[in-house]
Scaffold this motif. Structure first.
Motif, PDB file in Angstrom:
ATOM      1  N   LEU A 193      70.567  41.128  50.897  1.00 52.28           N
ATOM      2  CA  LEU A 193      69.340  40.261  50.226  1.00 52.28           C
ATOM      3  C   LEU A 193      70.245  39.526  49.013  1.00 52.28           C
ATOM      4  CD1 LEU A 193      66.370  42.358  50.488  1.00 52.28           C
ATOM      5  CD2 LEU A 193      66.970  40.302  51.929  1.00 52.28           C
ATOM      6  N   THR A 194      69.906  38.647  48.682  1.00 50.82           N
ATOM      7  CA  THR A 194      70.347  37.821  47.268  1.00 50.82           C
ATOM      8  C   THR A 194      69.603  38.733  46.353  1.00 50.82           C
ATOM      9  OG1 THR A 194      68.479  36.030  47.271  1.00 50.82           O
ATOM     10  CG2 THR A 194      70.658  35.577  48.485  1.00 50.82           C
ATOM     11  N   PHE A 195      70.322  38.372  45.177  1.00 46.65           N
ATOM     12  CA  PHE A 195      69.535  38.963  43.683  1.00 46.65           C
ATOM     13  C   PHE A 195      68.467  38.447  43.375  1.00 46.65           C
ATOM     14  CE2 PHE A 195      74.160  39.525  42.049  1.00 46.65           C
ATOM     15  CZ  PHE A 195      74.510  40.604  42.864  1.00 46.65           C
ATOM     16  N   LYS A 196      68.155  37.071  43.805  1.00 48.13           N
ATOM     17  CA  LYS A 196      66.771  36.574  43.464  1.00 48.13           C
ATOM     18  C   LYS A 196      65.765  36.996  44.422  1.00 48.13           C
ATOM     19  CE  LYS A 196      63.966  33.208  41.976  1.00 48.13           C
ATOM     20  NZ  LYS A 196      63.368  33.101  40.651  1.00 48.13           N
ATOM     21  N   GLN A 197      65.912  37.427  45.792  1.00 49.86           N
ATOM     22  CA  GLN A 197      65.118  38.213  46.655  1.00 49.86           C
ATOM     23  C   GLN A 197      64.712  39.520  46.318  1.00 49.86           C
ATOM     24  OE1 GLN A 197      67.263  37.384  50.371  1.00 49.86           O
ATOM     25  NE2 GLN A 197      65.753  35.998  51.042  1.00 49.86           N
ATOM     26  N   VAL A 198      65.533  40.177  45.838  1.00 55.10           N
ATOM     27  CA  VAL A 198      65.399  41.554  45.398  1.00 55.10           C
ATOM     28  C   VAL A 198      64.559  41.404  43.902  1.00 55.10           C
ATOM     29  CG1 VAL A 198      66.328  43.845  44.491  1.00 55.10           C
ATOM     30  CG2 VAL A 198      67.620  42.393  46.484  1.00 55.10           C
ATOM     31  N   ALA A 199      64.745  40.511  43.073  1.00 58.62           N
ATOM     32  CA  ALA A 199      64.110  40.497  41.594  1.00 58.62           C
ATOM     33  C   ALA A 199      62.856  39.904  42.261  1.00 58.62           C
ATOM     34  CB  ALA A 199      64.914  39.586  40.844  1.00 58.62           C
ATOM     35  N   ASP A 200      62.350  39.104  43.085  1.00 56.70           N
ATOM     36  CA  ASP A 200      61.205  38.701  43.011  1.00 56.70           C
ATOM     37  C   ASP A 200      60.376  39.803  44.032  1.00 56.70           C
ATOM     38  OD1 ASP A 200      61.708  36.257  42.538  1.00 56.70           O
ATOM     39  OD2 ASP A 200      62.299  35.329  44.459  1.00 56.70           O
ATOM     40  N   PHE A 201      60.878  40.733  44.962  1.00 57.62           N
ATOM     41  CA  PHE A 201      60.192  41.636  45.458  1.00 57.62           C
ATOM     42  C   PHE A 201      59.962  42.892  44.451  1.00 57.62           C
ATOM     43  CE2 PHE A 201      60.075  45.665  48.391  1.00 57.62           C
ATOM     44  CZ  PHE A 201      59.090  45.281  48.876  1.00 57.62           C
ATOM     45  N   THR A 202      60.824  43.293  43.639  1.00 55.61           N
ATOM     46  CA  THR A 202      60.814  44.462  42.739  1.00 55.61           C
ATOM     47  C   THR A 202      60.033  44.039  41.371  1.00 55.61           C
ATOM     48  OG1 THR A 202      62.987  44.176  42.077  1.00 55.61           O
ATOM     49  CG2 THR A 202      62.614  45.685  43.876  1.00 55.61           C
ATOM     50  N   GLY A 203      60.193  42.886  41.130  1.00 55.98           N
ATOM     51  CA  GLY A 203      59.421  42.327  39.808  1.00 55.98           C
ATOM     52  C   GLY A 203      60.523  42.453  38.588  1.00 55.98           C
ATOM     53  N   PHE A 204      61.606  42.518  38.803  1.00 55.65           N
ATOM     54  CA  PHE A 204      62.546  42.478  37.731  1.00 55.65           C
ATOM     55  C   PHE A 204      63.391  41.111  37.641  1.00 55.65           C
ATOM     56  CE2 PHE A 204      62.785  47.082  39.015  1.00 55.65           C
ATOM     57  CZ  PHE A 204      62.284  47.733  37.749  1.00 55.65           C
TER      58      PHE A 204
END
Length: 259
Positions: free
Chosen positions: A20-31
């Motif tokens: 996953l891209t950093f953007k996708q992980v950030a959107d999912f985890t809230g960071f």
């Protein structure tokens, strides 16, 4: 709405086990995206063990597959009926031990300056019981002589927004006509600052001067009462000062004995 369990540990697992891209992980985890990049670089969350969201029933495996196939896809958290309305279920307000001794002073402040608040509202604001509030209202509390009213916001027992919301709610229940000063006490801080008074107020230093005028209050009648004599009537200095005539002075001198 359900929340993600252990978001930082979940981000560590997604970075290590997915593409996953950093953007996708950030959107999912809230960071933030940069924080996810720091996790990938080993600068953030050092020593944090990854938390598998699939094994812990947080997300479906199909969601991860869709996100890996499409970099613009945003993953959705798995619906959990047991977590519905979890934010609304709140227990009694916890007060730290260091601040519990200040609660009676906060209750006294609320009772004194906001008598419109109910016992239930005060209980929610400072985390106390109704019998304690009743004893302070009736001044039967065992330590009432040593208590001083202190703002609960200053003591850290509640937030200013919570106090304003409680006061505004209590103000709506009052139907009686109130003055401007009373109304300001029953509204929030922001509303009271924006409220315009119906009657303009003058500073105390110039009160009473609002009727001051430079014109003569006697008006035209005073002009009619002035002396109507012309300047020629005052040409003679003796007549102006009503001095005695010179003949009388000569007679007085003749009457005096000569030495």
């Amino acid at each position: 709405m359900a929340k993600l369990l252990h978001p930082k540990a979940t981000a560590v697992w997604l970075v290590d086990n997915t593409t996953l891209t950093f953007k996708q992980v950030a959107d999912f985890t809230g960071f933030h995206e940069l924080e996810i990049q720091g996790i990938a670089d080993g600068d953030v969350a050092v020593g944090v063990k990854g938390f598998d969201p699939v094994a812990n029933n947080q997300i479906e495996p199909e969601e991860i597959d869709k996100a890996q196939a499409n970099p613009l896809y945003r993953m959705k958290l798995k619906y959990n009926p047991a977590a519905a309305d979890e934010e609304k279920r709140r227990g009694p307000r916890y007060t730290p031990l260091s601040k519990r001794q200040d609660r009676p002073n906060a209750i006294l402040w609320l009772v004194k300056f906001h008598p419109e608040l109910s016992d239930g509202q005060i209980s929610k604001l400072v985390g106390t019981t109704k019998p304690t509030i009743t004893s302070i209202r009736e001044r039967t509390h065992w330590n009432i002589q040593n208590m001083q009213p202190i703002d609960p916001v200053a003591l850290g027992l509640c937030k200013q927004s919570e106090l304003d919301a409680a006061v505004a709610k209590a103000a709506k229940k009052l139907d009686a006509v109130m003055t401007d000063d009373e109304r300001r006490k029953l509204v929030s801080t922001e509303q009271s600052l924006e409220m315009d008074s119906a009657e303009p107020r003058l500073p105390s230093a110039i009160e009473g001067l609002e009727t001051f005028s430079l014109s003569d209050p006697r008006g035209e009648d005073a002009e009619d009462d002035t002396d109507s004599r012309s300047d020629s009537d005052f040409a003679d200095a003796d007549s102006f000062f009503n001095l005695p005539s010179g003949e009388d002075d000569e007679d007085d001198e003749d009457d005096q004995p000569r030495t």
